[in-house]
Write a protein that holds these residues in place. Sequence first.
Motif, mmCIF file in Angstrom:
data_model
loop_
_atom_site.group_PDB
_atom_site.id
_atom_site.type_symbol
_atom_site.label_atom_id
_atom_site.label_comp_id
_atom_site.label_asym_id
_atom_site.label_seq_id
_atom_site.Cartn_x
_atom_site.Cartn_y
_atom_site.Cartn_z
ATOM 1 N N ARG A 114 0.824 -1.207 0.000
ATOM 2 C CA ARG A 114 0.000 0.000 0.000
ATOM 3 C C ARG A 114 0.858 1.258 0.000
ATOM 4 O O ARG A 114 0.650 2.172 -0.789
ATOM 5 N N VAL A 115 1.836 1.290 0.881
ATOM 6 C CA VAL A 115 2.675 2.483 0.989
ATOM 7 C C VAL A 115 3.539 2.636 -0.262
ATOM 8 O O VAL A 115 3.618 3.718 -0.857
ATOM 9 N N PHE A 116 4.194 1.538 -0.684
ATOM 10 C CA PHE A 116 5.021 1.584 -1.889
ATOM 11 C C PHE A 116 4.180 1.976 -3.102
ATOM 12 O O PHE A 116 4.602 2.788 -3.937
ATOM 13 N N ASP A 151 9.639 -0.431 10.146
ATOM 14 C CA ASP A 151 8.396 -0.491 10.905
ATOM 15 C C ASP A 151 7.963 0.907 11.333
ATOM 16 O O ASP A 151 6.784 1.253 11.249
ATOM 17 N N THR A 152 8.930 1.711 11.765
ATOM 18 C CA THR A 152 8.611 3.087 12.156
ATOM 19 C C THR A 152 8.100 3.891 10.970
ATOM 20 O O THR A 152 7.114 4.643 11.074
ATOM 21 N N LEU A 153 8.758 3.717 9.821
ATOM 22 C CA LEU A 153 8.346 4.452 8.619
ATOM 23 C C LEU A 153 6.935 4.060 8.197
ATOM 24 O O LEU A 153 6.109 4.933 7.862
ATOM 25 N N LEU A 155 3.775 6.548 7.873
ATOM 26 C CA LEU A 155 3.218 6.836 6.554
ATOM 27 C C LEU A 155 1.847 6.212 6.325
ATOM 28 O O LEU A 155 0.978 6.838 5.708
ATOM 29 N N ALA A 156 1.642 4.971 6.800
ATOM 30 C CA ALA A 156 0.409 4.260 6.475
ATOM 31 C C ALA A 156 -0.854 5.033 6.843
ATOM 32 O O ALA A 156 -1.788 5.104 6.047
#
Length: 440
Positions: free
Chosen positions: A28-30, A293-295, A299-300
């Motif tokens: 999803r993020v990518f 994981d933090t990113l 972002l999500a």
Amino acid sequence: MSLTMLPPSRVGVPATPAPRDRFVDILRVFGMVLVVVQHWTMPVLVYADGRLTTGNALAGVPLITWISQVMPLVFFAGGAANAISWRSAARKGQAPGLWLARRLRRLAWPVLPLAFVWLPLPYVLTALGAPAQPVAVAARTVGQLLWFLAVYLLAVVATPYLTRLPTGRVLPALAAGAVVVDVVRFSGLEQAGYLNVLFVWLAVHQVGFLYAEGRLEWLAGRRALALAVAGFGMVTGLVAVGPYPASMIGMPGAVSNMAPPSACMLALFAGQLGLAMLLRPALDRFGRRPWTDTLLTVLAPRMMTLYLWHMTALITVAGIALLGFGVESPEVGSLSWWTRMPLWLAALTVVLLALVGLFGRMEEPPGTASARMVVVGTLMVGAALTALMITGFAVGVVPPLATCVLIAGLLLLSRTGARRSGGPDPHGRGVTGPARAGQA
């Protein structure tokens, strides 16, 4: 290898997935980040005599779009997330109406800040002396992004019902429908192609259900590679035979595989899914790294804000460059184009991060959801998004009227009384929390 050759459906046996799926999060993020980058690198802008003309930098390299056009993977990941979320809600005894109300509020609420900014902005810019035609182009372009929300709304509404049906039957039916629509479309009835908005994207979304049920575990290693080769091979054949163009994004004056979507997008999805599943073990390991994981955690929950405002960032930077300093796009592929691209992307990123910082906090709708009037509210939200998708925020009566309908629809989905409607979580937590796999 066909996506329809799957193990028998386990209808009525909901999966019990992990609360978070890093693979779906990464897709999803990518996917959204790649959509943004593609939109930022495509424009070729020329401004002269008060008029703005646009070209597409990817017109000469259509094969890049076989990878950069990731909307199929975005809908696949969305299908997995919706199935996980709905099954979790159903296990808690939550009614479909309340689940839909919560999902649609999260989907449509972030549009309101965009509308409140862009409804007056064309009038303000024109009053300040900005040329009318570029302003109109910008206002329409921002609204065109809402096609994704309008289509995704249909997918969300269909989720509680399609998850009850055997995917082994639904998926072939949707794929066959997409092929039939293309036959009709390319036989001369072009408008029929828009039926594939349902057939193509719901088919891709339905495959996400299979992933949520754990029924794509077999798709790994050589099988995943075989699917990737078969999918991209089918795309090659369809493009070679025609009438499908080589580009997987719309090009001016050419037949489009995206608007409306063609059955070729299903072949593209098969290739991309094969690649994604082939890389899944590596992506899972990558997602377990602390910084990753933090990113993802940061972002999500802001993906919708990122998507909705990235064209505003583009218009801001391009407007300053073109109208303020007279800097036009260099020839695509030239040394000047390549040397400017890092600076261009850096400037756009800075502006977008500022916009996300300003409006990202508004992505979570206030108050509680309610299943009251959910049908009417859904129809109003869908109609408003569709109208804004068509007209954008250009000067006229439709954009403000559509925004009022959107607000009214959200109010119908936001009335108090969520506890009486059967929801176990009247405060809107749980499935309406951060936009993660199974929660978004």
